[in-house]
Design a protein around this motif. Structure first.
Motif, short mmCIF file in Angstrom:
data_model
loop_
_atom_site.label_atom_id
_atom_site.label_comp_id
_atom_site.label_asym_id
_atom_site.label_seq_id
_atom_site.Cartn_x
_atom_site.Cartn_y
_atom_site.Cartn_z
N PRO A 103 0.81 -1.23 0.00
CA PRO A 103 0.00 0.00 0.00
C PRO A 103 0.84 1.27 0.00
CG PRO A 103 -0.84 -1.55 1.63
CD PRO A 103 0.45 -2.12 1.10
N GLN A 104 1.96 1.28 0.72
CA GLN A 104 2.80 2.47 0.77
C GLN A 104 3.31 2.83 -0.63
OE1 GLN A 104 3.13 -0.18 2.75
NE2 GLN A 104 3.07 0.52 4.87
N ALA A 105 3.75 1.84 -1.39
CA ALA A 105 4.27 2.10 -2.74
C ALA A 105 3.16 2.63 -3.65
CB ALA A 105 4.87 0.81 -3.32
N LEU A 106 1.98 2.04 -3.56
CA LEU A 106 0.87 2.50 -4.39
C LEU A 106 0.50 3.94 -4.07
CD1 LEU A 106 -1.41 1.97 -6.46
CD2 LEU A 106 -2.81 1.26 -4.53
N PHE A 107 0.32 4.24 -2.81
CA PHE A 107 -0.09 5.59 -2.44
C PHE A 107 1.01 6.61 -2.68
CE2 PHE A 107 -3.30 3.15 -0.07
CZ PHE A 107 -4.43 3.71 -0.65
N LYS A 108 2.25 6.20 -2.55
CA LYS A 108 3.36 7.10 -2.87
C LYS A 108 3.32 7.44 -4.37
CE LYS A 108 8.32 7.72 -2.45
NZ LYS A 108 9.58 7.17 -1.97
N CYS A 109 3.06 6.45 -5.21
CA CYS A 109 2.95 6.69 -6.65
C CYS A 109 1.81 7.65 -6.96
CB CYS A 109 2.71 5.38 -7.40
SG CYS A 109 4.18 4.37 -7.58
N PRO A 128 -2.39 -6.77 -7.49
CA PRO A 128 -3.36 -7.43 -6.60
C PRO A 128 -4.73 -6.77 -6.78
CG PRO A 128 -1.50 -6.51 -5.34
CD PRO A 128 -1.31 -6.13 -6.76
N ASP A 129 -5.78 -7.52 -6.50
CA ASP A 129 -7.14 -7.02 -6.67
C ASP A 129 -7.39 -5.73 -5.89
OD1 ASP A 129 -7.81 -9.01 -8.45
OD2 ASP A 129 -8.74 -10.28 -6.92
N TRP A 130 -6.86 -5.64 -4.67
CA TRP A 130 -7.09 -4.44 -3.87
C TRP A 130 -6.50 -3.21 -4.56
CZ3 TRP A 130 -3.00 -1.55 -2.36
CH2 TRP A 130 -1.74 -2.18 -2.27
N ALA A 131 -5.35 -3.35 -5.22
CA ALA A 131 -4.72 -2.23 -5.91
C ALA A 131 -5.50 -1.86 -7.17
CB ALA A 131 -3.27 -2.56 -6.25
N LYS A 132 -5.95 -2.87 -7.91
CA LYS A 132 -6.80 -2.60 -9.08
C LYS A 132 -8.07 -1.86 -8.67
CE LYS A 132 -5.41 -6.70 -11.69
NZ LYS A 132 -5.85 -8.01 -12.16
N ASP A 133 -8.65 -2.28 -7.54
CA ASP A 133 -9.87 -1.63 -7.04
C ASP A 133 -9.61 -0.17 -6.69
OD1 ASP A 133 -11.23 -4.03 -7.32
OD2 ASP A 133 -11.15 -4.52 -5.18
N ILE A 134 -8.47 0.12 -6.09
CA ILE A 134 -8.14 1.51 -5.74
C ILE A 134 -8.00 2.35 -6.99
CG2 ILE A 134 -6.29 2.99 -4.81
CD1 ILE A 134 -5.98 0.84 -2.59
N VAL A 135 -7.29 1.84 -7.99
CA VAL A 135 -7.11 2.58 -9.24
C VAL A 135 -8.47 2.80 -9.91
CG1 VAL A 135 -6.15 2.48 -11.58
CG2 VAL A 135 -4.73 1.85 -9.61
#
Length: 118
Positions: A3-9, A75-82
């Protein structure tokens, strides 16, 4: 991806708009993003590299061009966030989306903006 990497991006305005545009269009190349975002090619390339290195984007080569898409291995959770961010925040990239659509469709877009022949 954590999650940290995703939100940092997604915390950077250029990277966020890039991800939202790619999510809306399925895939884009550097020249399309340069025009849509109104930023220099080196800046777009640097941000794309960061997004790719973080695992958020995948690439596809077509001749001399590299097209970027949302990584299907996320991961599905990251796809869902995007997807949720793209759906709920269309105004964030609205002007960039308009510039992109004003470029026309491929292959006309590639020919006129990317210097490629169809």
């Amino acid at each position: 991806m954590n999650p940290q990497a995703l939100f940092k991006c997604l915390a950077d305005d250029t990277r966020l708009k890039t991800v939202l545009l790619i999510a809306a269009e399925q895939e884009l190349c550097v020249c399309e993003l340069t025009t849509a975002l109104e930023v220099s090619q080196p800046k777009v390339s640097r941000h794309l590299a960061q997004l790719r290195d973080a695992g958020l984007l995948a690439t596809r080569r077509a001749g001399q061009w590299i097209y970027y898409s949302i990584n299907p291995e996320l991961p599905d959770w990251a796809k869902d966030i995007v997807a949720t961010t793209a759906r709920g925040n269309q105004e964030v990239a609205a002007s960039s989306c308009e510039r992109l659509h004003n470029m026309g469709d491929r292959p006309e877009r590639n020919r006129n903006y990317c210097g490629a022949s169809a």
